[in-house]
Design an enzyme around this catalytic site. Sequence first.
Site, short mmCIF file in Angstrom:
data_model
loop_
_atom_site.label_atom_id
_atom_site.label_comp_id
_atom_site.label_asym_id
_atom_site.label_seq_id
_atom_site.Cartn_x
_atom_site.Cartn_y
_atom_site.Cartn_z
N GLU A 1 41.20 34.37 49.93
CA GLU A 1 39.79 33.68 49.56
C GLU A 1 39.14 33.34 50.97
O GLU A 1 38.15 32.61 50.89
CB GLU A 1 39.96 32.80 48.46
CG GLU A 1 40.21 33.30 47.13
CD GLU A 1 40.55 32.35 46.06
OE1 GLU A 1 39.79 31.50 45.82
OE2 GLU A 1 41.71 32.64 45.58
N TYR B 1 41.31 32.68 42.71
CA TYR B 1 42.72 32.64 42.16
C TYR B 1 42.47 32.03 40.62
O TYR B 1 42.04 30.90 40.36
CB TYR B 1 43.82 31.97 42.98
CG TYR B 1 45.09 31.78 42.30
CD1 TYR B 1 45.65 33.14 42.13
CD2 TYR B 1 45.56 30.74 41.53
CE1 TYR B 1 46.84 33.07 41.12
CE2 TYR B 1 46.59 30.59 40.77
CZ TYR B 1 47.44 31.92 40.71
OH TYR B 1 48.45 31.88 40.12
N ASN C 1 54.30 25.06 51.53
CA ASN C 1 52.87 25.07 50.56
C ASN C 1 52.08 23.91 50.52
O ASN C 1 50.83 24.16 49.89
CB ASN C 1 53.85 25.14 48.98
CG ASN C 1 54.45 26.43 48.88
OD1 ASN C 1 54.13 27.54 49.53
ND2 ASN C 1 55.52 26.26 47.94
N THR D 1 56.54 30.14 48.86
CA THR D 1 55.64 31.30 48.50
C THR D 1 54.41 31.31 49.56
O THR D 1 54.15 32.47 50.15
CB THR D 1 54.98 31.03 47.07
OG1 THR D 1 56.12 31.17 46.28
CG2 THR D 1 53.95 31.91 46.77
N ASP E 1 56.15 37.70 42.84
CA ASP E 1 56.72 36.43 43.41
C ASP E 1 58.26 36.02 42.81
O ASP E 1 58.47 36.08 41.93
CB ASP E 1 55.84 35.51 42.89
CG ASP E 1 56.20 34.05 43.76
OD1 ASP E 1 56.99 33.53 44.05
OD2 ASP E 1 54.99 33.61 44.01
N ASP F 1 58.15 37.82 47.79
CA ASP F 1 58.17 36.64 48.82
C ASP F 1 59.32 36.12 49.37
O ASP F 1 59.60 35.64 50.58
CB ASP F 1 57.00 35.51 48.74
CG ASP F 1 57.20 34.98 47.42
OD1 ASP F 1 57.95 35.63 46.50
OD2 ASP F 1 56.37 34.15 47.01
N HIS F 2 60.22 35.93 48.37
CA HIS F 2 61.69 35.25 48.59
C HIS F 2 62.61 35.55 47.35
O HIS F 2 62.14 36.21 46.26
CB HIS F 2 61.36 33.73 48.87
CG HIS F 2 60.57 33.20 47.80
ND1 HIS F 2 61.04 33.01 46.47
CD2 HIS F 2 59.29 32.89 47.77
CE1 HIS F 2 60.05 32.30 45.72
NE2 HIS F 2 58.97 32.38 46.30
N HIS G 1 64.21 27.83 45.70
CA HIS G 1 64.04 28.67 47.00
C HIS G 1 63.26 27.76 48.08
O HIS G 1 62.88 26.69 47.64
CB HIS G 1 63.33 30.16 46.74
CG HIS G 1 61.98 29.74 46.30
ND1 HIS G 1 60.74 29.40 47.19
CD2 HIS G 1 61.54 29.90 45.05
CE1 HIS G 1 59.65 29.41 46.24
NE2 HIS G 1 60.23 29.30 44.99
#
Length: 489
Positions: free
Chosen positions: A209, A225, A163, A142, A105, A308-309, A422
Amino acid sequence: MGFDSVSASTKPTQIPTQEEDPSSPCASLLSFNTAPHHKNTATSVIFSSLILVACIALSAASAFALLLFSSSSAPRTGASFASLQTTSRPLTKLNRPVVLLISSDGFRFGYQFKTHTPNIHRLIANGTEAETGLIPVFPSLTFPNHYSIVTGLYPAYHGIINNHFDDPKTGEVFTMASHEPKWWLGEPLWETVANHGLKAAAYFWAGSEVHKGSWTCPQDFCMVYNGSVPFDERVDTVLSYFDLPTSEIPVFMALYFEDPDHQGHKVGPDDPEINEAVAGIDRMIGKLIDGLEKRGVFEDVTIIMVGDHGMVGTCDKKLIFLDDLAPWIDIPADWVQSYTPLLAIRPPPGFAPSDVVAKMNEGLQSGKVQNGKNLKMYLKEKLPSRLHYAASARIPPIIGMVDEGYTVEQKGTKRQECGGAHGYDNALFSMRTIFIGHGPQFARGRKVPSFENVQIYNLVTSILNIQGAPNNGSVSFPSAVLLPDPHKF
Ligand SMILES: *[C@@H]1O[C@H](CO)[C@@H](O)[C@H](O)[C@H]1NC(C)=O
Ligand SMILES: *[C@@H]1O[C@H](CO)[C@@H](O)[C@H](O)[C@H]1NC(C)=O
Ligand SMILES: *[C@@H]1O[C@H](CO)[C@@H](O)[C@H](O)[C@H]1NC(C)=O
Ligand SMILES: [Zn+2]
């Protein structure tokens, strides 16, 4: 923002750090084609700025590519580069291709040059790398990006548009802990694999999940998680799958690490703490390679390492306060779905979004609002089409494009404003992350130009030789990047 931030805060805790030099000659570097221009600047620069470091690597790589081309007669066509190999390498131990997709990440493109990363460089040296990094989707956050990587869809089409967001129809709230299938559109790779009667595994990945199609998040192959699980334990579990009878080894495995995003938010991309986090990820890659080698499958397994970024420093009072727009229009906090770097506003019925946009832009352009020129408001339909950020009712009608490194808040606070962020325009170089592919169908030592992460879905289904779902990647992308498989028909 990592999976750890389940509280869905858009305002990371921040402490002071250095800011990178915005006048860097590479700050505006957006595409591979501009690279050779920087070649001569490379040698004398001190390795203090991440962007400069990225530039140097870029220049060296470009120089290498030019040498390669001048010494061979291979034509330089489109996205493809010369390679000594012409077809994929046969499997020696496994009876079918296995893809291990790893995400680190917030691994900004260039971090791989900040510190000693022998294991990542081993994958690069013998694999295929996006020479100037992997381009995230907008918004460069993310959850939207992790889910684009596994579905090949832009967020407007896979539904995870932020998110956290509200469903305007039902008023329900999506958070990073929402696992109801209704939120998660599209067909993620684990579902595609399961739909083909094959096994998949996921050690923490946005959406894994969620029960969808034939995918039921099977115990021991799909982890609930828990950000406290040590990285070593994650790697050990993935390696243990290779001890199963060959026919039971999942053909697709996803593996997630929260670092170095976590550190990037706290200290910005130029702090030594990042180097430690990057070295830690490199150790995990080393542990994986070792484990695969001990089992005799390292050369058979396809490893795709991505982020991811990227990350950019936020400092120097680069703040914009919505309350400063009061002379033009009041923007109450409850209109605002997220502040920064993705400013998303849904005014209540009775307020025309186009009016709100016009008044906000008038204030921002007036010269009387601090940093007003660094924020531009749009009706989502009027955003640049390259952002693909309109075709979903979940996307609020008004979106603000915030300049690199700027932060939007309701009003001034005493909070420390320095750190990293980000979520900005995905065309910014600072938002880029890495792509490395290593395995039988990836040429050794090959560099390919940057591409968007929605291409990865087709890449994986092509390697696995299964039919994927419709998506926003290009059908021809896999053949431009992979070695042709003579056994495929
Ligand atoms: C790359 O692969 C070749 C062939 O398998 C191997 O000899 C070499 O050691 C590898 N290089 C690295 C850096 O791992
Ligand atoms: C999360 O993982 C940690 C470390 O393995 C463990 O101690 C803790 O009990 C786990 N939490 C939950 C809720 O399972
Ligand atoms: C993205 O893919 C979806 C699913 O195939 C499709 O409906 C949509 O039109 C595509 N969007 C773009 C911009 O290609
Ligand atoms: Zn983050």
